[in-house]
Motif scaffolding. Sequence first.
Motif: not given
Length: 326
Positions: A213-224
């Motif tokens: 969840a931390a990865l999905a939320e924390g990188l939601a606006d990151v390209q990839g």
Amino acid sequence: MSVGSDTQTLCWILTDGTVGMRIQCLGLADAAGLTPVIKRIHPSWLLRALPVAGRLPGVPATAGGDPIAEPWPDVVISCGRRTAGAALAVRRLGGGHPFLAHIQDPRIDPRHFDMLIVPEHDPARGPNVVTTLGALNPQAPEKLAEAAKPWLTEVADMPRPLIAVNVGGSNKRYEFSPEAVARFVADLRRLSQTSGGSLLVACSRRTDDATRAALAEGLADVQGVVWTGLGENPYLAFLHLCDALVVTSDSVNMASEALATGKPVHVATVEPETGRLAAFHARLRAEGYTRPFDGTLERWTYEPLRETMRVGALLAERLAARSADR
């Protein structure tokens, strides 16, 4: 690529279902040119506690699972202490004929096996012991290329470099705390910004729900792409497609598979390593294979780590020598 395709030699792989151990066995069999029969077993409490008991008359090889019966194999490949006793029992039942190739140190005398394959950071040594830098794996380049095909269109327009991020999880000696995961996610965000590229994030079976969840939320606006478990696992595809990698330091297997690509591998110390794991990563850094991950991308070269092919060739040679002697 295997050294051949031997369909005459009957090879068993003994596995209790642990994926990380099973894939090492499969990698070795393939590299030796063997076509294995996978025997999924339930090791008994006796053989888990005392593997050498497998040599004693009357001790069953397993407490359940796939049938262990004639025709007895020519070769048994096993991995880890949990299956070591079963391998010894199979050789006893086979009249001493099966050649035992065991991966990882089972903490018993190496002389009980014909070939014992252990990482260099493990203590076992002897004339039949083969040491490796890292873990064996079946991830041959052609397999990675095949796995990548469904993702070619997906990544075609993503800004490069493509950076694979392979995320493990907590184990007996390593814990992914929420604070450490937050720092890791912040470093990944920084990597996205400083590199200008795209992150191809793949979680593993051990990645807990909070980390996913931390990865999905924390990188939601990151390209990839952030893959947290839905659909087909793109882990192998990402190994092939990426230009560089970030690997969390909890897994020897993940680091070894990344280093087989020959691409820059940055190791993220989510939590400080200890013991043999710390020694393993220190060796990789000292020999120029890996560099620490600090939120930036570096470029360097090294000879790809192809230990599976080397050990597979040794196994094939020893089996051929044994056959010639008979």
